[in-house]
Design a protein around this motif. Sequence first.
Motif, PDB file in Angstrom:
ATOM      1  N   GLU A  62      44.345 -71.284  58.392  1.00 46.75           N
ATOM      2  CA  GLU A  62      43.303 -70.789  57.488  1.00 46.75           C
ATOM      3  C   GLU A  62      42.010 -71.598  57.627  1.00 46.75           C
ATOM      4  OE1 GLU A  62      46.048 -73.451  54.992  1.00 46.75           O
ATOM      5  OE2 GLU A  62      46.266 -71.956  56.568  1.00 46.75           O
ATOM      6  N   VAL A  63      42.116 -72.876  57.939  1.00 51.93           N
ATOM      7  CA  VAL A  63      40.918 -73.689  58.175  1.00 51.93           C
ATOM      8  C   VAL A  63      40.271 -73.282  59.495  1.00 51.93           C
ATOM      9  CG1 VAL A  63      40.065 -76.037  58.588  1.00 51.93           C
ATOM     10  CG2 VAL A  63      41.736 -75.610  56.782  1.00 51.93           C
ATOM     11  N   PHE A  64      41.085 -73.084  60.525  1.00 51.28           N
ATOM     12  CA  PHE A  64      40.575 -72.630  61.827  1.00 51.28           C
ATOM     13  C   PHE A  64      39.835 -71.304  61.670  1.00 51.28           C
ATOM     14  CE2 PHE A  64      41.054 -70.225  65.768  1.00 51.28           C
ATOM     15  CZ  PHE A  64      40.507 -71.112  66.678  1.00 51.28           C
ATOM     16  N   ASP A  65      40.440 -70.360  60.927  1.00 55.50           N
ATOM     17  CA  ASP A  65      39.801 -69.050  60.709  1.00 55.50           C
ATOM     18  C   ASP A  65      38.463 -69.204  59.988  1.00 55.50           C
ATOM     19  OD1 ASP A  65      41.979 -67.868  61.951  1.00 55.50           O
ATOM     20  OD2 ASP A  65      42.934 -67.258  60.068  1.00 55.50           O
ATOM     21  N   ALA A  66      38.403 -70.096  58.991  1.00 52.70           N
ATOM     22  CA  ALA A  66      37.157 -70.315  58.257  1.00 52.70           C
ATOM     23  C   ALA A  66      36.091 -70.918  59.170  1.00 52.70           C
ATOM     24  CB  ALA A  66      37.402 -71.221  57.058  1.00 52.70           C
ATOM     25  N   ILE A  67      36.485 -71.827  60.037  1.00 51.60           N
ATOM     26  CA  ILE A  67      35.535 -72.421  60.994  1.00 51.60           C
ATOM     27  C   ILE A  67      35.011 -71.348  61.937  1.00 51.60           C
ATOM     28  CG2 ILE A  67      35.333 -73.993  62.965  1.00 51.60           C
ATOM     29  CD1 ILE A  67      37.379 -75.804  61.453  1.00 51.60           C
ATOM     30  N   GLU A  78      32.567 -69.246  60.116  1.00 50.79           N
ATOM     31  CA  GLU A  78      31.307 -69.978  59.951  1.00 50.79           C
ATOM     32  C   GLU A  78      30.503 -69.976  61.250  1.00 50.79           C
ATOM     33  OE1 GLU A  78      29.785 -74.499  58.962  1.00 50.79           O
ATOM     34  OE2 GLU A  78      31.820 -73.921  58.452  1.00 50.79           O
ATOM     35  N   ASN A  79      31.168 -70.178  62.364  1.00 51.60           N
ATOM     36  CA  ASN A  79      30.476 -70.174  63.661  1.00 51.60           C
ATOM     37  C   ASN A  79      29.869 -68.808  63.962  1.00 51.60           C
ATOM     38  OD1 ASN A  79      31.098 -72.850  64.087  1.00 51.60           O
ATOM     39  ND2 ASN A  79      32.869 -72.423  65.377  1.00 51.60           N
ATOM     40  N   LYS A  80      30.628 -67.743  63.687  1.00 52.96           N
ATOM     41  CA  LYS A  80      30.107 -66.392  63.912  1.00 52.96           C
ATOM     42  C   LYS A  80      28.915 -66.111  62.996  1.00 52.96           C
ATOM     43  CE  LYS A  80      34.434 -64.454  65.528  1.00 52.96           C
ATOM     44  NZ  LYS A  80      35.567 -63.567  65.215  1.00 52.96           N
ATOM     45  N   ALA A  81      29.023 -66.554  61.744  1.00 56.43           N
ATOM     46  CA  ALA A  81      27.929 -66.353  60.797  1.00 56.43           C
ATOM     47  C   ALA A  81      26.681 -67.106  61.242  1.00 56.43           C
ATOM     48  CB  ALA A  81      28.352 -66.794  59.398  1.00 56.43           C
ATOM     49  N   ALA A  82      26.867 -68.292  61.825  1.00 59.50           N
ATOM     50  CA  ALA A  82      25.719 -69.071  62.287  1.00 59.50           C
ATOM     51  C   ALA A  82      25.007 -68.355  63.426  1.00 59.50           C
ATOM     52  CB  ALA A  82      26.171 -70.461  62.733  1.00 59.50           C
ATOM     53  N   VAL A  83      25.761 -67.713  64.299  1.00 61.65           N
ATOM     54  CA  VAL A  83      25.152 -66.963  65.406  1.00 61.65           C
ATOM     55  C   VAL A  83      24.378 -65.780  64.855  1.00 61.65           C
ATOM     56  CG1 VAL A  83      25.647 -65.493  67.397  1.00 61.65           C
ATOM     57  CG2 VAL A  83      26.835 -67.675  67.135  1.00 61.65           C
ATOM     58  N   VAL A  84      25.004 -65.040  63.937  1.00 63.17           N
ATOM     59  CA  VAL A  84      24.330 -63.892  63.322  1.00 63.17           C
ATOM     60  C   VAL A  84      23.106 -64.370  62.563  1.00 63.17           C
ATOM     61  CG1 VAL A  84      24.555 -62.114  61.538  1.00 63.17           C
ATOM     62  CG2 VAL A  84      26.388 -62.450  63.190  1.00 63.17           C
ATOM     63  N   ASP A  85      23.259 -65.495  61.855  1.00 65.14           N
ATOM     64  CA  ASP A  85      22.165 -66.030  61.057  1.00 65.14           C
ATOM     65  C   ASP A  85      20.981 -66.421  61.933  1.00 65.14           C
ATOM     66  OD1 ASP A  85      21.194 -66.633  58.501  1.00 65.14           O
ATOM     67  OD2 ASP A  85      21.613 -68.764  58.800  1.00 65.14           O
ATOM     68  N   LYS A 121      25.500 -64.847  55.010  1.00 61.64           N
ATOM     69  CA  LYS A 121      26.806 -64.919  55.670  1.00 61.64           C
ATOM     70  C   LYS A 121      27.202 -66.363  55.953  1.00 61.64           C
ATOM     71  CE  LYS A 121      26.680 -60.351  57.775  1.00 61.64           C
ATOM     72  NZ  LYS A 121      26.706 -59.590  59.021  1.00 61.64           N
ATOM     73  N   ALA A 122      26.269 -67.179  56.371  1.00 64.86           N
ATOM     74  CA  ALA A 122      26.569 -68.584  56.648  1.00 64.86           C
ATOM     75  C   ALA A 122      26.958 -69.309  55.368  1.00 64.86           C
ATOM     76  CB  ALA A 122      25.376 -69.273  57.305  1.00 64.86           C
ATOM     77  N   ILE A 123      26.249 -69.031  54.280  1.00 67.41           N
ATOM     78  CA  ILE A 123      26.563 -69.659  52.992  1.00 67.41           C
ATOM     79  C   ILE A 123      27.965 -69.240  52.545  1.00 67.41           C
ATOM     80  CG2 ILE A 123      25.969 -69.695  50.538  1.00 67.41           C
ATOM     81  CD1 ILE A 123      23.009 -69.499  51.469  1.00 67.41           C
ATOM     82  N   SER A 124      28.298 -67.976  52.718  1.00 68.17           N
ATOM     83  CA  SER A 124      29.619 -67.477  52.356  1.00 68.17           C
ATOM     84  C   SER A 124      30.709 -68.162  53.177  1.00 68.17           C
ATOM     85  CB  SER A 124      29.669 -65.964  52.567  1.00 68.17           C
ATOM     86  OG  SER A 124      30.964 -65.482  52.313  1.00 68.17           O
ATOM     87  N   ALA A 125      30.477 -68.337  54.470  1.00 64.99           N
ATOM     88  CA  ALA A 125      31.464 -68.987  55.338  1.00 64.99           C
ATOM     89  C   ALA A 125      31.639 -70.452  54.961  1.00 64.99           C
ATOM     90  CB  ALA A 125      31.050 -68.856  56.798  1.00 64.99           C
ATOM     91  N   VAL A 126      30.554 -71.139  54.686  1.00 65.33           N
ATOM     92  CA  VAL A 126      30.623 -72.549  54.283  1.00 65.33           C
ATOM     93  C   VAL A 126      31.356 -72.671  52.958  1.00 65.33           C
ATOM     94  CG1 VAL A 126      29.264 -74.539  53.562  1.00 65.33           C
ATOM     95  CG2 VAL A 126      28.594 -73.246  55.585  1.00 65.33           C
ATOM     96  N   SER A 127      31.093 -71.761  52.043  1.00 65.67           N
ATOM     97  CA  SER A 127      31.769 -71.767  50.753  1.00 65.67           C
ATOM     98  C   SER A 127      33.268 -71.550  50.927  1.00 65.67           C
ATOM     99  CB  SER A 127      31.183 -70.677  49.856  1.00 65.67           C
ATOM    100  OG  SER A 127      31.875 -70.610  48.641  1.00 65.67           O
ATOM    101  N   ALA A 128      33.652 -70.622  51.795  1.00 64.43           N
ATOM    102  CA  ALA A 128      35.073 -70.356  52.049  1.00 64.43           C
ATOM    103  C   ALA A 128      35.738 -71.578  52.665  1.00 64.43           C
ATOM    104  CB  ALA A 128      35.233 -69.146  52.971  1.00 64.43           C
TER     105      ALA A 128
END
Length: 83
Positions: free
Chosen positions: A46-51, A54-61, A69-76
């Motif tokens: 679950e930590v790997f999935d969250a990372i 977050e990485n995908k959100a950073a690319v989109v961001d 999306k990045a804030i949501s991933a970091v929060s998760a």
Amino acid sequence: MLILSRKIDEKIKIGNDITITLIDVHGDQVKIGVEAPKDVKVFRQEVFDAIQMENKAAVVDSQESGNEKAISAVSALSKLLKK
């Protein structure tokens, strides 16, 4: 997938550098120990999935102006790491 049966304190070797040790079993919870070189990253799924999220959100961001999306991933990820 290889499925192995182990008793407490028995080990599983992965290659030459990684050792998995069965530490304890209580009901449906199993505790394992992982010995691996420092350059091998070991995560709970679950930590790997969250990372990854977050990485995908950073690319989109970086391609979009918003950062929701990045804030949501970091929060998760933050919530998972507090467990």
